[in-house]
Design an enzyme around this catalytic site. Sequence first.
Site, PDB file in Angstrom:
ATOM      1  N   GLY A 103     -29.194   2.104 -27.734  1.00 28.39           N
ATOM      2  CA  GLY A 103     -29.099   1.361 -26.485  1.00 28.39           C
ATOM      3  C   GLY A 103     -28.045   0.282 -26.610  1.00 28.39           C
ATOM      4  O   GLY A 103     -27.808  -0.236 -27.705  1.00 28.39           O
ATOM      5  N   GLN A 137     -24.050  -7.359 -24.170  1.00 30.03           N
ATOM      6  CA  GLN A 137     -23.686  -7.192 -25.581  1.00 30.03           C
ATOM      7  C   GLN A 137     -22.199  -6.889 -25.765  1.00 30.03           C
ATOM      8  O   GLN A 137     -21.704  -6.929 -26.899  1.00 30.03           O
ATOM      9  CB  GLN A 137     -24.510  -6.070 -26.221  1.00 30.03           C
ATOM     10  CG  GLN A 137     -25.990  -6.401 -26.324  1.00 30.03           C
ATOM     11  CD  GLN A 137     -26.743  -5.287 -27.010  1.00 30.03           C
ATOM     12  OE1 GLN A 137     -27.160  -4.323 -26.367  1.00 30.03           O
ATOM     13  NE2 GLN A 137     -26.918  -5.388 -28.322  1.00 30.03           N
ATOM     14  N   CYS A 164     -31.285  -4.409 -33.386  1.00 32.44           N
ATOM     15  CA  CYS A 164     -30.387  -4.709 -32.270  1.00 32.44           C
ATOM     16  C   CYS A 164     -28.952  -4.774 -32.781  1.00 32.44           C
ATOM     17  O   CYS A 164     -28.700  -5.391 -33.819  1.00 32.44           O
ATOM     18  CB  CYS A 164     -30.789  -6.051 -31.649  1.00 32.44           C
ATOM     19  SG  CYS A 164     -29.744  -6.531 -30.267  1.00 32.44           S
ATOM     20  N   LEU A 165     -28.031  -4.145 -32.066  1.00 32.81           N
ATOM     21  CA  LEU A 165     -26.627  -4.131 -32.497  1.00 32.81           C
ATOM     22  C   LEU A 165     -26.017  -5.531 -32.496  1.00 32.81           C
ATOM     23  O   LEU A 165     -25.023  -5.768 -33.177  1.00 32.81           O
ATOM     24  CB  LEU A 165     -25.798  -3.197 -31.600  1.00 32.81           C
ATOM     25  CG  LEU A 165     -26.142  -1.702 -31.692  1.00 32.81           C
ATOM     26  CD1 LEU A 165     -25.355  -0.910 -30.654  1.00 32.81           C
ATOM     27  CD2 LEU A 165     -25.888  -1.161 -33.091  1.00 32.81           C
ATOM     28  N   HIS A 192     -36.309  -3.188 -24.299  1.00 30.51           N
ATOM     29  CA  HIS A 192     -35.407  -3.950 -25.172  1.00 30.51           C
ATOM     30  C   HIS A 192     -34.081  -4.220 -24.448  1.00 30.51           C
ATOM     31  O   HIS A 192     -33.589  -5.358 -24.448  1.00 30.51           O
ATOM     32  CB  HIS A 192     -35.180  -3.163 -26.469  1.00 30.51           C
ATOM     33  CG  HIS A 192     -34.205  -3.789 -27.417  1.00 30.51           C
ATOM     34  ND1 HIS A 192     -34.562  -4.255 -28.669  1.00 30.51           N
ATOM     35  CD2 HIS A 192     -32.866  -4.046 -27.296  1.00 30.51           C
ATOM     36  CE1 HIS A 192     -33.489  -4.762 -29.261  1.00 30.51           C
ATOM     37  NE2 HIS A 192     -32.440  -4.646 -28.454  1.00 30.51           N
ATOM     38  N   GLU A 193     -33.522  -3.175 -23.818  1.00 30.38           N
ATOM     39  CA  GLU A 193     -32.231  -3.335 -23.138  1.00 30.38           C
ATOM     40  C   GLU A 193     -32.367  -4.211 -21.890  1.00 30.38           C
ATOM     41  O   GLU A 193     -31.494  -5.027 -21.592  1.00 30.38           O
ATOM     42  CB  GLU A 193     -31.629  -1.972 -22.776  1.00 30.38           C
ATOM     43  CG  GLU A 193     -31.348  -1.062 -23.966  1.00 30.38           C
ATOM     44  CD  GLU A 193     -30.604  -1.750 -25.084  1.00 30.38           C
ATOM     45  OE1 GLU A 193     -29.725  -2.581 -24.823  1.00 30.38           O
ATOM     46  OE2 GLU A 193     -30.931  -1.457 -26.263  1.00 30.38           O
ATOM     47  N   HIS A 235     -32.105  -7.828 -22.599  1.00 32.42           N
ATOM     48  CA  HIS A 235     -30.742  -8.353 -22.750  1.00 32.42           C
ATOM     49  C   HIS A 235     -30.189  -8.875 -21.418  1.00 32.42           C
ATOM     50  O   HIS A 235     -29.383  -9.797 -21.397  1.00 32.42           O
ATOM     51  CB  HIS A 235     -29.798  -7.278 -23.297  1.00 32.42           C
ATOM     52  CG  HIS A 235     -29.878  -7.111 -24.787  1.00 32.42           C
ATOM     53  ND1 HIS A 235     -29.638  -8.139 -25.666  1.00 32.42           N
ATOM     54  CD2 HIS A 235     -30.170  -6.036 -25.561  1.00 32.42           C
ATOM     55  CE1 HIS A 235     -29.772  -7.708 -26.910  1.00 32.42           C
ATOM     56  NE2 HIS A 235     -30.100  -6.422 -26.875  1.00 32.42           N
TER      57      HIS A 235
HETATM   58 NI    NI Z   1     -30.407  -5.241 -28.530  1.00 30.72          NI
END
Ligand code: NI
Length: 232
Positions: free
Chosen positions: A101, A106, A152-153, A194-195, A198
Site C-alpha cells: 500500500g 507518502q 510502513c514504507l 492503514h492507508e 495516512h
Molecule cells: Ni504506511
Amino acid sequence: MSKKTTEPSTGVSAEQVLARLEAKLEKERKSAKSQAFSNAVRLAEGLAVNDIPALLEIVRLGHPTLRDIAQDVPSGVLGTPTFRSFAGSLLNTMFDSDGVGLASPQVAEGLRCFAYYVPSWDEGEDYVVPPTVLVNPVLHLEDEIADDWEGCLSIPEMRGRVPRAHKIHVEALDVDGNPLSFEATGFHARVIQHEFDHLEGIIFLDRMTSMASLCFEPEWMRYILRNQELTE
Ligand code: NI
C-alpha cells in the site's frame, strides 16, 4: 459500527492540483530511475496508463505531509491524463518498494487517494485483490477487532502489532470518479485502514496499544516470523 468522516476540505482548485501533479511527474520522468516499469501496473483494473509511470520519492516520518490532513481530490482532477498518470506512478512506486500500500501523502502529495493490493501467497496466483487506487474514501468500521503485524514504507525496517477492525465497508471513487462500494475483511481491511490513516495524518505507531511488540524487520523475521512458521 462506527463511521469515520472527514471535514470537507477547501481551498485548492483542480487547476492548482493538476499543475502540481504535472510538475512532480515531469521532474521524475526526467530522472533515470523513473525508467523502471512494473508489469503489475498494467494489470491494475480500470487503469490504462499510457505513459511510463514515474518512480516517486517516498517521504519518511518527519516529513510534515505525513502529519497533515489530506485534501479531497477535486472532481476536476478525476479522469484526467495527469491524475491517471499519478495513480499509475503511485502503484509503480509501491511495487518498486515491495509495499502492499502507498498513500498520496507518502509521496508528499496531500491528496485523499492511495494505491494498494493484496498479494497471494499461493503459487501461480499473483494477488487476491488486484492493484487498486481508491480516491476520497470513506470507511465504516465494524466492532470486531483483530491484532496483527504492520509495517510502513515511511517508517522503514520496523514492525509492530496494530489492532484494526476485522471487517469494514468502503465507499470511494476510482481514478475516473466512478463510485465504488464494497466490503473488506482481514488483511484486505487492514491494508485499507492503514492507508486511510495516512490521509488523516495518522501512522501505525499511533494505533499501537503497546510498544512492546515494536521491532526491527530483520529481528522480526528472525525471532517472530520464523517461530510463527514453526508453530503453524
Ligand atoms: Ni504506511
